[in-house]
Scaffold this motif. Structure first.
Motif, mmCIF file in Angstrom:
data_model
loop_
_atom_site.group_PDB
_atom_site.id
_atom_site.type_symbol
_atom_site.label_atom_id
_atom_site.label_comp_id
_atom_site.label_asym_id
_atom_site.label_seq_id
_atom_site.Cartn_x
_atom_site.Cartn_y
_atom_site.Cartn_z
ATOM 1 N N ARG A 174 0.879 -1.364 -0.142
ATOM 2 C CA ARG A 174 0.129 -0.261 0.233
ATOM 3 C C ARG A 174 0.917 1.036 0.336
ATOM 4 N N GLU A 176 0.113 5.327 -0.084
ATOM 5 C CA GLU A 176 -0.194 6.374 0.662
ATOM 6 C C GLU A 176 -0.036 8.032 1.044
ATOM 7 N N ALA A 184 -6.309 11.747 3.625
ATOM 8 C CA ALA A 184 -5.339 10.692 2.502
ATOM 9 C C ALA A 184 -5.906 10.473 1.156
ATOM 10 N N HIS A 186 -4.896 6.477 -0.840
ATOM 11 C CA HIS A 186 -3.780 5.582 -0.867
ATOM 12 C C HIS A 186 -4.315 4.662 -2.192
#
Length: 515
Positions: A174, A176, A184, A186
């Protein structure tokens, strides 16, 4: 006596009695977790915590945003602003606590803040490693981000760009991006590892232990005719070719000790060769018989009457691909082989038995057989990649157009392996397949058509196609010409690598040219 009004109290002498009055600046009004100049998300104003020194004074507190009163929630000795949603831009929060004595000023706190509802614009370049042994570079752009996290690592952002080098190669990670407000964005990114390709021949464990079969293969390697040896780890008899330390393998007596795995790998790597370990998954009569006789019958594929499925495989020969213990057994062997140094783990019989599925029972199966096989391969790649091994899956040639016949959905499983190895032996096709009237007599035509189908089905998955080609005679004599026709056809179809199959492990008639 005159006392200045600058402290927390004012003393008044009234009729000879001293009275204490709380001044406005002594109410203890506080706005916590929300500093002046904060940048927050639309819901970030909910972090405000308004308190007074005397919890009873909360009833005299009023809250305004941009001059308009807002509904405040009073609980647990504080005021919060849950449910308030604001547009992007600059805002002013005003909090006022009235003094109980009307001739004294109220306490006031003001905060100017900015609402930012726009997450960073995150783009991650295609993540591809040259080898599963690492490293791998992850990079991209994160406009508007103050920080980027790659996996569990915080990496710097400079001029909207970020880059991180990872020593190990995960199957996915991931990425982000976060901004100062708390927005945020991601992406879950698949990490590709492109297989380097191979010119390989199949060797069973017993064949490798036989000098008359092993030495010609080593000679082919020294002459540059092959660059890879495919050596069986566990074959269709359920036997493991070396002294495995996997507890269940030792318990059921699967080890045969045909070769010393570490010594063989050192020898072949010393010659500059890659070594592919063939691991037959679910055709396993050793595990099947031991499981059935010990009462662990759910490990075995069954018929509709509750007996062990046999058909043409033999009794107890096909284990249950849906059983967790069967899956874990194969994964444990794969991990052990990868740790020993096998460059690839190439699964075979990674499927259900062929035949009418209406007559079969797989205890514990909760999804389709096709999805169960995909999940098994996904779990395997996550297990062997950290150990530096590629993962491949041998598949039926007919799976390209009949995926449910043996539970091999090519596009779906291709997303979880580094390569698929379709068995496109000309002798195994019926007349008329892919428009070829006699496939066994026309190796170029049938191989080109079938391999091209697999290349098409795997596009965009990250998987390479490395077909199994025929180096044996069955119904038609096969020599150097037929082998060369197949390798040329595969190359023309977009798959220049290959594995040659001969159950007898003799390749003197393969006719491979030195590279």
């Amino acid at each position: 006596m005159l006392i200045p009004v600058v402290g927390v109290v004012v003393l008044l002498l009234v009729a000879g009695v001293v009275t204490t009055i709380v001044h406005s600046r002594g109410t203890g009004l506080a706005v916590a977790e929300f500093g002046n100049g904060n940048v927050v998300t639309p819901s970030g104003v909910e972090s405000v915590s308004i308190t007074t020194a005397d919890p009873g004074a909360l009833d005299r507190v009023t809250v305004h945003v941009d001059g308009q009163p807002v509904e405040a929630r009073r609980a647990d000795g504080r005021i919060t602003l849950a449910g308030l949603r604001l547009s992007e831009g600059t805002h002013t929060l005003s909090v006022r606590a009235a003094n109980p004595l009307p001739w004294l000023p109220a306490a006031e706190v003001e905060r100017r803040f900015t609402v930012d509802a726009t997450p960073p614009a995150l783009n991650v370049d295609v993540v591809e490693a040259k080898s599963p042994r690492g490293p791998v570079t992850v990079k991209g752009t994160a406009d508007g981000a103050d920080s980027v996290r790659v996996g569990d690592r915080q990496v710097p952002v400079k001029d909207g760009r970020f880059e991180a080098s990872l020593s190990t190669v995960p199957t996915s990670l991931r990425v982000e991006a976060n901004d100062a407000a708390g927005n945020a964005k991601h992406h879950d990114v698949a990490v590709r590892v492109t297989h380097p390709g191979m010119r390989a021949v199949h060797m069973s464990a017993a064949a490798w232990a036989t000098a008359s079969l092993r030495d010609p293969v080593l000679a082919m390697a020294r002459e540059g005719r092959i660059d890879t040896v495919q050596l069986d780890i566990k074959d269709e008899s359920g036997e493991i070719g070396y002294d495995s330390q996997v507890p269940l393998a030792r318990q059921i007596g699967a080890n045969r000790n045909y070769y010393d795995a570490r010594a063989v790998l050192d020898q072949l790597h010393g010659l500059g060769l890659r070594v592919v370990g063939r691991l037959v998954a679910f055709r396993d009569p050793v595990l099947g018989k031991a499981s059935w006789q010990s009462g662990a019958r759910d490990r075995v594929s069954q018929n509709a009457s509750g007996g062990a499925w046999s058909a043409h495989y033999g009794q107890y020969a096909f284990t249950n691909f849906a059983n967790p213990e069967v899956r874990e057994y194969n994964i444990a062997i794969a991990k052990e082989a990868a740790a020993l140094g096998f460059d690839d783990i190439l699964y075979d019989y990674v499927r259900r038995p062929d035949g009418p599925i209406s007559q079969m029972v797989f205890p514990g199966l909760t999804t389709t057989p096709e999805q169960s096989i995909v999940d098994f391969l996904r779990d395997n790649r996550a297990a062997v990649r950290p150990l530096g091994a590629y993962l491949g899956a041998s598949v039926f040639g007919i799976a390209a157009h009949s995926p449910t016949d043996v539970a091999q959905d090519i596009p779906a499983l291709s997303a979880h392996v580094d390569y698929v190895a379709p068995m496109v032996y000309p002798s195994h096709w019926g007349p008329g397949e892919y428009g070829v009237d006699n496939p066994n007599a026309r190796p170029y035509d049938i191989v080109k058509a079938s391999v091209a189908d697999f290349v098409r089905l795997t596009q965009g998955t990250g998987a390479t196609v490395i077909p199994w080609l025929q180096a044996f005679s069955l119904g038609h004599a096969y020599g150097p010409g037929e082998v060369k026709a197949q390798t040329a056809a595969s190359t023309d179809a977009g798959a220049p690598s290959f594995l040659l199959w001969n159950a007898a492990c003799t390749y003197d008639s393969a006719g491979l040219e030195p590279t």
